[in-house]
Design an enzyme around this catalytic site. Structure first.
Site, PDB file in Angstrom:
ATOM      1  N   CYS A  53       0.878  -1.156   0.166  1.00  0.00           N
ATOM      2  CA  CYS A  53      -0.016  -0.032  -0.032  1.00  0.00           C
ATOM      3  C   CYS A  53       0.912   1.227  -0.033  1.00  0.00           C
ATOM      4  CB  CYS A  53      -0.794  -0.059   1.161  1.00  0.00           C
ATOM      5  SG  CYS A  53      -2.326   1.424   1.249  1.00  0.00           S
ATOM      6  N   ASP A  55       0.348   3.676   1.660  1.00  0.00           N
ATOM      7  CA  ASP A  55       0.544   4.170   3.114  1.00  0.00           C
ATOM      8  C   ASP A  55       2.095   4.478   3.614  1.00  0.00           C
ATOM      9  OD1 ASP A  55       0.189   4.585   5.825  1.00  0.00           O
ATOM     10  OD2 ASP A  55      -1.975   4.066   5.549  1.00  0.00           O
ATOM     11  N   ARG A  57       2.947   4.431   6.420  1.00  0.00           N
ATOM     12  CA  ARG A  57       3.286   3.779   7.336  1.00  0.00           C
ATOM     13  C   ARG A  57       3.847   2.309   7.233  1.00  0.00           C
ATOM     14  NH1 ARG A  57      -2.268   4.237  10.268  1.00  0.00           N
ATOM     15  NH2 ARG A  57      -2.772   3.873   8.322  1.00  0.00           N
ATOM     16  N   HIS A 109      -2.252  -4.077   4.814  1.00  0.00           N
ATOM     17  CA  HIS A 109      -1.908  -3.493   6.327  1.00  0.00           C
ATOM     18  C   HIS A 109      -3.237  -3.267   7.117  1.00  0.00           C
ATOM     19  CE1 HIS A 109      -2.731   0.787   6.002  1.00  0.00           C
ATOM     20  NE2 HIS A 109      -2.402   0.443   4.638  1.00  0.00           N
ATOM     21  N   CYS A 112      -6.314  -0.124   6.720  1.00  0.00           N
ATOM     22  CA  CYS A 112      -5.929   0.549   5.433  1.00  0.00           C
ATOM     23  C   CYS A 112      -7.180   1.515   4.993  1.00  0.00           C
ATOM     24  CB  CYS A 112      -5.932  -0.575   4.330  1.00  0.00           C
ATOM     25  SG  CYS A 112      -5.567   0.115   2.859  1.00  0.00           S
TER      26      CYS A 112
HETATM   27 ZN   LIG Z   1      -3.309   1.341   2.816  1.00  0.00          ZN
END
Ligand SMILES: [Zn+2]
Length: 220
Positions: A53, A55, A57, A109, A112
């Site tokens: 992803c 993202d 993190r 994750h 999400c």
């Molecule tokens: Zn995500």
């Protein structure tokens, strides 16, 4: 040549911070005595393709404790493997057929945002059209998802089911299937990252050949 032009001091400071951070990195590279970075400057031979992803993190290298050169990475919102996505297909083709990676890992994750958004009826903008692909996954498992009362658990279960679906999408590409005809050292895995603990949860849906994909997905 374009000239750098940032009027806002705050914006400039934010960019300077990145360059300062890079100085720390350069120091680590300079201190390295293994010759690793000089070697990497000439080429790469990673064994892993990570499809994760976007993202902030879930950075592939930190989470897997790997170094530059070890992981070829493709990231998008909600780690999707959309059959007609030329970006993903190009990365996959290069990784499998040129770099000859041994592991392709789809990494979702928990928590999400993309998956959570797909469970909502709200419009978010152009991303809605991307989220439709996750809504398709929901549609396949709507009974199971609808039966979960807790919103967080609902999202997290769809995160897992979405990873499984993307693994299936990858395995049904001609790229993976043709590679399997020639090699027996290519595995496609599905995992989910728990950001709070850093743990990579193996969903146990690894494929090393087209067996188990079903008669429609596996090419003859
Ligand atoms: Zn995500």
């Amino acid at each position: 040549m374009y000239k750098k032009h940032i009027e806002s001091p705050e914006l400039q400071a934010g960019f300077e911070k990145i360059l300062e951070g890079n100085k720390q990195w350069m120091k680590l590279v300079a201190e390295d005595t293994t010759g690793r970075y000089q070697q990497l400057a000439k080429g790469q031979s990673p064994e892993i393709l990570w499809i994760g992803c976007a993202d902030s993190r879930v950075p592939a290298n930190q989470i897997t404790n790997t170094l530059p050169g070890e992981v070829f990475v493709h990231r998008n919102i909600a780690n999707m493997c959309v059959h007609s996505d030329m970006n993903m297909l190009s990365v996959l083709d290069y990784a499998v057929n040129v770099l000859k990676v041994k592991h392709v890992i789809v990494a979702g994750h928990y928590g999400c945002g993309g998956v959570a958004a797909s469970l909502s009826r709200k419009q978010f903008g152009i991303i809605d059209n991307w989220l439709c692909h996750i809504k398709d996954v929901y549609r396949l498992h709507s009974e199971e998802i609808d039966a979960i009362q807790d919103e967080e658990k609902k999202v997290n279960r769809l995160v897992e089911l979405n990873v499984a679906e993307q693994v299936s999408n990858l395995c049904s590409t001609s790229i993976i299937q043709n590679a399997w005809k020639e090699r027996d050292d290519l595995a496609v895995h599905g995992v989910v990252i728990d950001i709070a603990t850093g743990k990579i949860v193996d969903l146990d849906i690894t494929f090393t050949n087209s067996e188990g994909l079903g008669k429609v997905l596996a090419f003859a």
